[in-house]
Scaffold this active site. Structure first.
Site, PDB file in Angstrom:
ATOM      1  N   GLU A  31       0.828  -1.212   0.000  1.00  0.00           N
ATOM      2  CA  GLU A  31       0.000   0.000   0.000  1.00  0.00           C
ATOM      3  C   GLU A  31       0.854   1.251   0.000  1.00  0.00           C
ATOM      4  O   GLU A  31       1.886   1.298   0.648  1.00  0.00           O
ATOM      5  CB  GLU A  31      -0.845   0.046   1.278  1.00  0.00           C
ATOM      6  N   CYS A  65       3.329   8.486   1.163  1.00  0.00           N
ATOM      7  CA  CYS A  65       3.666   7.664   2.326  1.00  0.00           C
ATOM      8  C   CYS A  65       3.969   6.264   1.800  1.00  0.00           C
ATOM      9  O   CYS A  65       3.080   5.591   1.282  1.00  0.00           O
ATOM     10  CB  CYS A  65       2.469   7.676   3.268  1.00  0.00           C
ATOM     11  N   CYS A 102       4.868  -6.656   8.859  1.00  0.00           N
ATOM     12  CA  CYS A 102       5.866  -6.120   9.777  1.00  0.00           C
ATOM     13  C   CYS A 102       6.053  -7.113  10.907  1.00  0.00           C
ATOM     14  O   CYS A 102       5.093  -7.694  11.395  1.00  0.00           O
ATOM     15  CB  CYS A 102       5.417  -4.773  10.334  1.00  0.00           C
ATOM     16  N   CYS A 125       3.437  -4.213  16.890  1.00  0.00           N
ATOM     17  CA  CYS A 125       2.855  -3.232  17.808  1.00  0.00           C
ATOM     18  C   CYS A 125       1.366  -3.557  17.941  1.00  0.00           C
ATOM     19  O   CYS A 125       0.712  -3.872  16.942  1.00  0.00           O
ATOM     20  CB  CYS A 125       3.077  -1.817  17.289  1.00  0.00           C
ATOM     21  N   CYS A 162      -1.478  -1.819  15.563  1.00  0.00           N
ATOM     22  CA  CYS A 162      -1.165  -1.506  14.168  1.00  0.00           C
ATOM     23  C   CYS A 162      -1.593  -2.612  13.208  1.00  0.00           C
ATOM     24  O   CYS A 162      -1.294  -3.790  13.423  1.00  0.00           O
ATOM     25  CB  CYS A 162       0.344  -1.273  14.049  1.00  0.00           C
ATOM     26  N   GLY A 207       5.396  -1.683   7.351  1.00  0.00           N
ATOM     27  CA  GLY A 207       6.742  -2.195   7.588  1.00  0.00           C
ATOM     28  C   GLY A 207       7.618  -1.295   8.426  1.00  0.00           C
ATOM     29  O   GLY A 207       7.296  -0.135   8.686  1.00  0.00           O
ATOM     30  N   GLU A 208       8.735  -1.859   8.844  1.00  0.00           N
ATOM     31  CA  GLU A 208       9.709  -1.125   9.652  1.00  0.00           C
ATOM     32  C   GLU A 208      10.933  -0.868   8.767  1.00  0.00           C
ATOM     33  O   GLU A 208      11.730  -1.780   8.512  1.00  0.00           O
ATOM     34  CB  GLU A 208      10.055  -1.971  10.890  1.00  0.00           C
ATOM     35  N   SER A 246      10.549   6.906   9.315  1.00  0.00           N
ATOM     36  CA  SER A 246       9.911   6.698  10.618  1.00  0.00           C
ATOM     37  C   SER A 246      10.276   5.318  11.140  1.00  0.00           C
ATOM     38  O   SER A 246      10.278   4.337  10.398  1.00  0.00           O
ATOM     39  CB  SER A 246       8.393   6.799  10.450  1.00  0.00           C
ATOM     40  N   SER A 255       8.382   6.619  16.321  1.00  0.00           N
ATOM     41  CA  SER A 255       7.051   6.239  16.810  1.00  0.00           C
ATOM     42  C   SER A 255       7.206   5.910  18.284  1.00  0.00           C
ATOM     43  O   SER A 255       7.579   4.800  18.644  1.00  0.00           O
ATOM     44  CB  SER A 255       6.545   5.016  16.045  1.00  0.00           C
ATOM     45  N   LEU A 256       6.940   6.892  19.126  1.00  0.00           N
ATOM     46  CA  LEU A 256       7.206   6.704  20.558  1.00  0.00           C
ATOM     47  C   LEU A 256       5.988   6.083  21.253  1.00  0.00           C
ATOM     48  O   LEU A 256       6.073   5.016  21.835  1.00  0.00           O
ATOM     49  CB  LEU A 256       7.603   8.042  21.194  1.00  0.00           C
ATOM     50  N   HIS A 257       4.866   6.771  21.202  1.00  0.00           N
ATOM     51  CA  HIS A 257       3.568   6.232  21.661  1.00  0.00           C
ATOM     52  C   HIS A 257       3.492   5.876  23.136  1.00  0.00           C
ATOM     53  O   HIS A 257       2.467   5.368  23.605  1.00  0.00           O
ATOM     54  CB  HIS A 257       3.138   5.016  20.838  1.00  0.00           C
ATOM     55  N   ASN A 260      -6.537   5.843  15.020  1.00  0.00           N
ATOM     56  CA  ASN A 260      -7.537   5.472  14.014  1.00  0.00           C
ATOM     57  C   ASN A 260      -7.912   4.015  14.210  1.00  0.00           C
ATOM     58  O   ASN A 260      -7.024   3.162  14.297  1.00  0.00           O
ATOM     59  CB  ASN A 260      -6.965   5.647  12.615  1.00  0.00           C
ATOM     60  N   CYS A 302      -2.852   2.247   7.514  1.00  0.00           N
ATOM     61  CA  CYS A 302      -2.045   1.599   6.504  1.00  0.00           C
ATOM     62  C   CYS A 302      -1.846   0.125   6.825  1.00  0.00           C
ATOM     63  O   CYS A 302      -1.587  -0.247   7.951  1.00  0.00           O
ATOM     64  CB  CYS A 302      -0.683   2.285   6.414  1.00  0.00           C
TER      65      CYS A 302
HETATM   66  N1  SAH Z   1       7.368   0.912  11.410  1.00  0.00           N
HETATM   67  C1  SAH Z   1       7.617   2.311  11.351  1.00  0.00           C
HETATM   68  C2  SAH Z   1       7.093   2.903  10.080  1.00  0.00           C
HETATM   69  C3  SAH Z   1       5.615   2.780   9.915  1.00  0.00           C
HETATM   70  S1  SAH Z   1       5.011   4.297  10.350  1.00  0.00           S
HETATM   71  C4  SAH Z   1       7.069   2.987  12.575  1.00  0.00           C
HETATM   72  O1  SAH Z   1       6.366   2.339  13.331  1.00  0.00           O
HETATM   73  O2  SAH Z   1       7.422   4.143  12.794  1.00  0.00           O
HETATM   74  C5  SAH Z   1       3.380   4.009  10.661  1.00  0.00           C
HETATM   75  C6  SAH Z   1       2.955   5.040  11.671  1.00  0.00           C
HETATM   76  O3  SAH Z   1       1.548   4.918  11.830  1.00  0.00           O
HETATM   77  C7  SAH Z   1       3.596   4.753  13.023  1.00  0.00           C
HETATM   78  O4  SAH Z   1       3.873   5.933  13.719  1.00  0.00           O
HETATM   79  C8  SAH Z   1       2.501   3.979  13.684  1.00  0.00           C
HETATM   80  O5  SAH Z   1       2.675   3.965  15.042  1.00  0.00           O
HETATM   81  C9  SAH Z   1       1.264   4.697  13.191  1.00  0.00           C
HETATM   82  N2  SAH Z   1       0.048   3.917  13.321  1.00  0.00           N
HETATM   83  C10 SAH Z   1      -0.074   2.591  13.213  1.00  0.00           C
HETATM   84  N3  SAH Z   1      -1.362   2.230  13.417  1.00  0.00           N
HETATM   85  C11 SAH Z   1      -2.045   3.372  13.654  1.00  0.00           C
HETATM   86  C12 SAH Z   1      -3.392   3.666  13.933  1.00  0.00           C
HETATM   87  N4  SAH Z   1      -4.287   2.707  14.006  1.00  0.00           N
HETATM   88  N5  SAH Z   1      -3.753   4.952  14.146  1.00  0.00           N
HETATM   89  C13 SAH Z   1      -2.830   5.940  14.053  1.00  0.00           C
HETATM   90  N6  SAH Z   1      -1.541   5.726  13.775  1.00  0.00           N
HETATM   91  C14 SAH Z   1      -1.149   4.460  13.590  1.00  0.00           C
HETATM   92 FE1  SF4 Z   2       5.516  -2.333  12.481  1.00  0.00          FE
HETATM   93 FE2  SF4 Z   2       5.557   0.337  12.732  1.00  0.00          FE
HETATM   94 FE3  SF4 Z   2       3.201  -1.028  12.752  1.00  0.00          FE
HETATM   95 FE4  SF4 Z   2       4.898  -1.230  14.811  1.00  0.00          FE
HETATM   96  S1  SF4 Z   2       3.839   0.645  14.108  1.00  0.00           S
HETATM   97  S2  SF4 Z   2       3.836  -2.949  13.804  1.00  0.00           S
HETATM   98  S3  SF4 Z   2       6.878  -1.152  13.805  1.00  0.00           S
HETATM   99  S4  SF4 Z   2       4.626  -0.829  11.040  1.00  0.00           S
END
Ligand code: SAH
Ligand code: SF4
Length: 372
Positions: free
Chosen positions: A101, A122, A129, A133, A136, A176-177, A208, A231-233, A307, A350
């Site tokens: 995607e 993007c 991945c 997480c 995700c 993906g990462e 990212s 992506s700290l969260h 989301n 995504c």
């Molecule tokens: N793996 C890398 C690159 C992917 S970035 C990373 O995690 O940074 C994808 C971004 O979308 C990340 O910041 C992730 O935490 C965020 N993301 C994933 N699922 C999401 C959701 N349901 N709502 C909002 N952001 C989300």
């Molecule tokens: Fe992978 Fe990034 Fe999603 Fe975590 S947030 S599962 S590292 S794509």
């Protein structure tokens, strides 16, 4: 080459995997002249031809020879979600039948009402991945394989073709990462930022990561001024451990050590991305600690209300809670954004289109429901 480095088919190499140096070496080794590399790159990245047969300033015998060794169609457009003028999500089929995607985010009106000229793509860096997480969609069905540099660069060419737009901003925030695919990532970054390639300013490219500390240090050495988003969260290890398994491997201290090192090499501010999830990480204590951490590395903070993802029960907090969280950070003097508008829904989820498609085609099993 390892099994995850390339697709199963076709057997030829993609021309989009090759840098100027790679191509020059190829032509010289084949008994030709190195300037052919420049000609080929112009056909690919400026003229945007679809095939080697269209490269009309190469002798036809050379083109025939190249066609036996190379291909250049790594992605096939399958589906577009979203209307013109809004965020659009594209599904592409890869040559091994997997899907990827890519999201296109057109210029939007800024806070001052002025139209921005930013056209963002993007991009995905892997199919699935491995980092799992808990919130995700990309991690839901696990990891399939790395994308090749050609499949990363190809997303940009394919989206420009589909939209007719010129992209000037790239974020590696799709599936993906990226840092788990650092070899192909670096090759793709070279092609994206070089004048002989896509020629996108490095300051308009953001990688990212969920926080792979050793690879952050490695990427810091890549000698172009790309940007980094983390992506700290979660502002503390206990919160982060709950939602991001990667934190067990590289806890916050190690992650921030690598960010200090990044800053020795790059001038641009690091972005800390923070999804707000109701009852999980939206406590105002987290906001205060997040602000302190951001200050320590002179970072900015992007807050993103969660989301919803099919199959997961997480929710975004109320707008009031989002604003209160933002205010704690802003009051500490940190540059921060909070995006509440709806257009981003399509963006942040995504991984979902691909998940649906591959499940429907029986390529992967339907992922287990929530793993909370
Ligand atoms: N793996 C890398 C690159 C992917 S970035 C990373 O995690 O940074 C994808 C971004 O979308 C990340 O910041 C992730 O935490 C965020 N993301 C994933 N699922 C999401 C959701 N349901 N709502 C909002 N952001 C989300
Ligand atoms: Fe992978 Fe990034 Fe999603 Fe975590 S947030 S599962 S590292 S794509």
């Amino acid at each position: 080459m390892s099994a995850t480095d390339n697709t199963d088919s076709p057997i030829t190499q993609s021309l989009l995997n090759l840098s100027k140096d790679d191509l020059e070496q190829y032509f010289v080794a084949a008994g030709g002249k190195s300037y052919r590399a420049k000609q080929v790159l112009e056909w690919i990245y400026q003229q945007r031809v679809d095939g080697i047969d269209e490269m009309s300033n190469l002798p036809s015998s050379m083109r025939e020879h190249m066609e036996k060794e190379f291909h250049m169609n790594d992605l096939q457009h399958v589906e577009t979600k979203g209307a013109d003028d809004t965020t659009r999500k594209f599904l592409f089929r890869l040559n091994d039948g997997r899907y990827v995607e890519t999201v296109f985010i057109p210029a939007s009106k800024g806070l001052n009402g002025k139209q921005s000229s930013r056209k963002t793509i993007c991009v995905s860096s892997q199919v699935g991945c491995a980092f799992g997480c808990k919130f995700c969609a990309s991690g839901l069905a696990g990891f399939t394989r790395n994308l090749t540099a050609a499949e990363i660069v190809g997303q940009m060419l394919a989206v420009e073709k589909q939209t007719g737009e010129s992209i000037n901003n790239i974020v590696f925030m799709g599936m993906g990462e990226p840092l788990a695919n650092i070899k192909n990532l670096i090759k793709a970054l070279e092609i994206i930022t070089s004048h002989w390639g896509l020629n996108i300013g490095a300051r308009s490219v953001t990688v990212s990561t969920s926080g792979l500390a050793p690879q952050i240090k490695e990427l810091a050495e890549f000698p172009v001024p790309i940007r980094l988003a983390i992506s700290l969260h979660g502002a503390t290890d206990d919160v982060r451990d709950l939602i991001m398994p990667v934190n067990k491997k590289w806890p916050i201290k190690e992650l921030f050590d690598s960010l200090h090192q990044w800053r020795l090499h790059k001038k641009q501010k690091i972005s800390l991305e923070y999804i707000l999830i109701e009852g999980v990480n939206d406590d105002l204590n987290q906001a205060a600690i997040l602000a302190k951490r951001a200050k320590g590395i002179n970072a900015k903070v992007n807050l993103i209300p969660y989301n919803t993802v099919d199959g997961l029960d997480w929710k975004r907090p109320s707008s009031d809670v989002c604003y209160a969280f933002r205010d704690v950070i802003a009051d500490a003097g940190i540059n921060t954004t909070l995006r509440l508008e709806k257009g981003h829904d399509i963006n942040a989820a995504c991984g979902q289109l691909r998940l649906k498609k591959e499940t429907a085609e029986g390529i992967i099993e339907a992922p287990a429901k929530a793993r909370q």
